[in-house]
Design a protein around this motif. Structure first.
Motif, PDB file in Angstrom:
ATOM      1  N   GLN A  55      -1.846   6.305   6.765  1.00 28.10           N
ATOM      2  CA  GLN A  55      -2.132   5.224   7.169  1.00 28.10           C
ATOM      3  C   GLN A  55      -1.127   4.100   6.481  1.00 28.10           C
ATOM      4  OE1 GLN A  55      -4.016   4.735   9.726  1.00 28.10           O
ATOM      5  NE2 GLN A  55      -4.539   6.935   9.809  1.00 28.10           N
TER       6      GLN A  55
ATOM      7  N   GLU B 280      -8.586  14.485   0.906  1.00 28.67           N
ATOM      8  CA  GLU B 280      -9.273  13.404   1.389  1.00 28.67           C
ATOM      9  C   GLU B 280      -9.718  12.566   0.389  1.00 28.67           C
ATOM     10  OE1 GLU B 280      -8.572  12.091   4.317  1.00 28.67           O
ATOM     11  OE2 GLU B 280      -7.513  13.842   5.015  1.00 28.67           O
TER      12      GLU B 280
ATOM     13  N   THR C  60      -5.071  10.597   3.672  1.00 29.28           N
ATOM     14  CA  THR C  60      -5.321   9.775   4.970  1.00 29.28           C
ATOM     15  C   THR C  60      -4.703   8.156   4.366  1.00 29.28           C
ATOM     16  OG1 THR C  60      -7.088  10.856   5.606  1.00 29.28           O
ATOM     17  CG2 THR C  60      -6.947   8.574   6.394  1.00 29.28           C
TER      18      THR C  60
END
Length: 188
Positions: free
Chosen positions: A144, A136, A140
């Motif tokens: 996305q 992370e 992400t």
């Protein structure tokens, strides 16, 4: 599984090596054989051909202890060749396929290829695993951006970052992802 891993496993226990190969590549081989024999073979013919692929792999192949190459392409080639041979022998026995003309054969052709679908699914699985390894927020951001088509501003508000920071992290994460994919033999 690499050639080195396979050779080492083979030296320890041929039975365990065979089980591991079937567990890891069984569906892949089945998809290739099924795609070739679905029009002329029975379920038993398909299963027998899959068994022949793994038997051929063990009987005829010597694995190089120094090689780090993935053996998936070797297994795929053996599966293609075995299924083509089986297709020809089944067609020779049941003259119905060889008696049709080319116009009839085009009607039988399908746009869906099981082995290509399996390859794409396998590629997606590897890609998502490598994205997850980035950690992370990099994973992400990539998910996305490329799976949900969100722009940098939307991702930034979701992650409480600035849009500039998201773009920079995305660029660096893509470089890391490319390196990880090259490590496993995926280049584009």
């Amino acid at each position: 599984m690499t050639s080195r891993e396979l050779a080492e496993m083979m030296q320890r226990s041929p039975a365990d090596c065979h089980k591991a190969l079937v567990r890891e590549y069984g569906r892949y081989v089945y998809a290739i054989v099924f795609n070739r024999l679905r029009g002329c073979g029975t379920k038993e013919d398909i299963e027998e051909c899959v068994s022949d692929v793994f038997a051929d792999l063990f009987m005829k192949c010597q694995f190089d202890l120094s090689s780090e190459n993935d053996i998936k392409s070797l297994i795929g080639t053996i599966a293609q060749r075995k299924s083509i041979d089986r297709f020809r022998s089944l067609c020779a026995k049941s003259k119905h396929i060889t008696d049709t003309d080319d116009d009839d054969m085009t009607e039988l052709a399908s746009d869906f290829s099981v082995d290509e679908h399996v390859d794409r699914t396998e590629l997606r699985r590897v890609l998502l695993d490598k994205i997850d390894e980035l950690g992370e927020p990099d994973s992400t951001i990539l998910i996305q951006k490329f799976y949900y088509n969100k722009n940098s501003s939307e991702i930034a508000s979701y992650l409480s970052m600035t849009a500039v920071a998201v773009r920079q992290r995305c660029s660096r994460a893509m470089d890391k992802l490319r390196a990880k994919l090259v490590e496993v033999g995926i280049e584009r």
